[in-house]
Design a protein around this motif. Structure first.
Motif, short mmCIF file in Angstrom:
data_model
loop_
_atom_site.label_atom_id
_atom_site.label_comp_id
_atom_site.label_asym_id
_atom_site.label_seq_id
_atom_site.Cartn_x
_atom_site.Cartn_y
_atom_site.Cartn_z
N ASN A 217 0.86 -1.20 0.00
CA ASN A 217 0.00 0.00 0.00
C ASN A 217 0.88 1.24 0.00
OD1 ASN A 217 0.50 0.82 2.90
ND2 ASN A 217 -0.42 -1.20 3.23
N GLY A 218 0.27 2.39 -0.12
CA GLY A 218 1.04 3.64 -0.22
C GLY A 218 1.70 4.03 1.10
N THR A 219 1.06 3.68 2.20
CA THR A 219 1.65 3.99 3.51
C THR A 219 2.92 3.17 3.71
OG1 THR A 219 -0.59 4.38 4.33
CG2 THR A 219 1.13 4.15 5.99
N PHE B 200 -2.70 14.01 3.56
CA PHE B 200 -3.27 12.86 4.25
C PHE B 200 -2.31 12.44 5.37
CE2 PHE B 200 -3.90 8.11 4.31
CZ PHE B 200 -5.12 8.16 4.98
N ALA C 254 -1.02 9.79 6.49
CA ALA C 254 0.03 8.77 6.31
C ALA C 254 1.41 9.36 6.12
CB ALA C 254 -0.32 7.88 5.11
N ASP D 258 5.86 11.91 -2.10
CA ASP D 258 4.59 11.21 -1.86
C ASP D 258 3.73 11.46 -3.09
OD1 ASP D 258 2.06 10.36 -1.22
OD2 ASP D 258 2.13 11.06 0.86
N GLN E 286 -1.17 10.77 -5.01
CA GLN E 286 -2.30 11.45 -5.68
C GLN E 286 -1.95 11.93 -7.08
OE1 GLN E 286 -4.14 14.37 -3.10
NE2 GLN E 286 -4.31 12.92 -1.40
N SER F 221 0.33 4.92 -4.23
CA SER F 221 -0.71 4.04 -3.69
C SER F 221 -1.63 3.63 -4.83
CB SER F 221 -1.53 4.81 -2.65
OG SER F 221 -2.75 4.14 -2.38
N PHE G 267 -4.66 2.38 -3.95
CA PHE G 267 -5.96 2.34 -3.27
C PHE G 267 -7.04 2.53 -4.35
CE2 PHE G 267 -9.39 4.39 -0.82
CZ PHE G 267 -9.51 3.50 0.24
N TYR H 66 -8.34 18.47 3.70
CA TYR H 66 -8.50 17.70 4.92
C TYR H 66 -8.94 18.68 5.98
CZ TYR H 66 -6.10 14.25 2.15
OH TYR H 66 -5.77 13.39 1.14
#
Ligand SMILES: *Cc1c(COP(=O)(O)O)cnc(C)c1O
Length: 379
Positions: A60-62, A87, A89, A158, A161, A187, A189, A319
């Protein structure tokens, strides 16, 4: 009208159902569930798509972010500069590894790391910078890489997105987001721009030594079978997810175009609405619109969100609480970080539905709903 969702995975799946079902069926028949051919195929295909020398799939991305930090050999107490407006993470893995997240503000236009603020936050303990390509807009990587080189810092992007986004350097060279720093993380997801049908992630690098370290960390610190050199973790992309990604990766550019067409329509519709600031697109960033996020002034974005929900229009706040105001990070300084742009954005942003399957009538309904709320709210 088909009910509107933030992301319409069902209609996207319907279009590729026969290929996806066949690809998953092949994995089931092969029983090569872990590290099967589909995983190798996907890593190779993503490598060519990105123009990256190494792609290391993971769970996963985390995990991708965590493995990246672990592979760089950072020591407890080392400082890692990262945005607060992201986010959770991104900063969570920094803290998990007993590193210190140092939150800096974002650029008020791009919502990505403010390079001047990064420079001010550098101390002798700083070891890495983690820019986030928020909502699909690429952070200003050229000056950031120059700053990192000057201070001998690692840069971990990161890119959860912004997969597929391009960044253009001053000399005209283009690179894919995630391939500019020492390491890029993404990620898969399901709702991400390239999403699988469960959890998935990947790490990219152009550096052979870092790649070897990343592979080792992701596989129990193993250098040769049953020889473990460092404490690592177990993080794998499974073959079923890779099979789905093998069908979807060739469609990624089409998916990005579909998202950008929705963004263009929103931009045009909201250009003359005084309470709305539409997303900025820096000339050096090819925006892939993971989110289409408005900034609302002179009206309450929470009331707008509630009004939209009565009209069958979902909208999300990405967020509402920035990292530096999260309870989990209180002991790192918490609200004593002075991040006015971030604090302002967290009260004003609202993200509208954007995905690859939006119809003209859905789009029109969303636009008219937003406008009808704002027209009845004095600016
Ligand atoms: C989604 C996301 C992550 C985490 O990815 P997972 O696959 O859910 O672990 C990390 N950073 C950002 C910016 C994200 O959007």
């Amino acid at each position: 009208m088909v009910p509107i969702q933030m992301v319409d995975l069902k209609r996207q799946y319907t279009k590729i159902k026969s290929q996806v079902d066949a690809a998953i069926g092949e994995v089931l028949e092969s029983t090569a569930f872990i590290n099967g051919g589909a995983v190798q195929q996907f890593a190779g295909a993503l490598q060519s798509y990105l123009g990256a020398k190494h792609v290391i799939p993971c769970a996963n991305g985390t995990d991708a972010l965590q493995i990246a930090m672990m592979a760089l050999g950072l020591q407890p107490g080392d400082e890692v500069i990262t945005p607060s407006f992201t986010f959770i993470a991104t900063a969570e893995v920094i803290a998990l590894l007993h590193l210190k997240p140092v939150f800096v503000d974002v650029d008020p236009k791009t919502y990505c790391l403010d390079v001047a603020a990064v420079e001010k936050a550098i101390t002798p303990k700083t070891k890495a910078i983690v820019p986030v390509h928020l909502y699909g807009h690429v952070a200003d990587m050229e000056p950031l890489m120059a700053l990192a080189a000057k201070h001998n810092l690692f840069v971990v992007e990161d890119n959860a997105q912004a997969i597929g986004a391009d960044y253009t350097f001053a000399d005209g060279t283009k690179k894919k987001a995630g391939t500019i720093g020492h390491i890029g993380c993404t990620s898969f997801f399901p709702s991400k721009n390239l999403g699988c049908y469960g959890d998935g992630g990947a790490i990219f690098t152009n550096d052979d030594a870092i790649a070897a370290q990343l592979r080792m960390v992701a596989n129990h610190g193993q250098s040769a079978r049953y020889y473990h050199d460092v404490v690592g973790c177990n993080s794998r992309l499974d073959s079923v997810q890779a099979a789905v990604l093998n069908i979807k990766l060739p469609l990624l550019d089409e998916y990005i175009s579909a998202r950008r067409a929705v963004a263009d329509a929103y931009d045009a519709a909201f250009a003359d609405v005084p309470q709305i600031t539409t997303p900025y697109r820096a000339a050096n960033s090819y925006h892939v619109f993971h989110q289409y996020t408005l900034q609302i002034d002179g009206a309450d974005r929470n009331e707008l969100q509630q009004y939209l929900s009565t009209k069958g229009v979902p909208a999300m706040i990405y967020y509402p609480v920035p990292g530096h105001r999260q309870k989990m990070f209180e002991h790192f300084g918490g609200a004593s970080f002075n991040l006015p742009v971030t604090d302002n954005l967290t009260t004003k942003v609202i993200s509208l539905p954007i995905h690859t399957e939006m119809d003209a009538d859905q789009l029109e309904h969303i636009i008219q709903s937003v406008k009808s709320f704002l027209n009845n709210t004095p600016a």
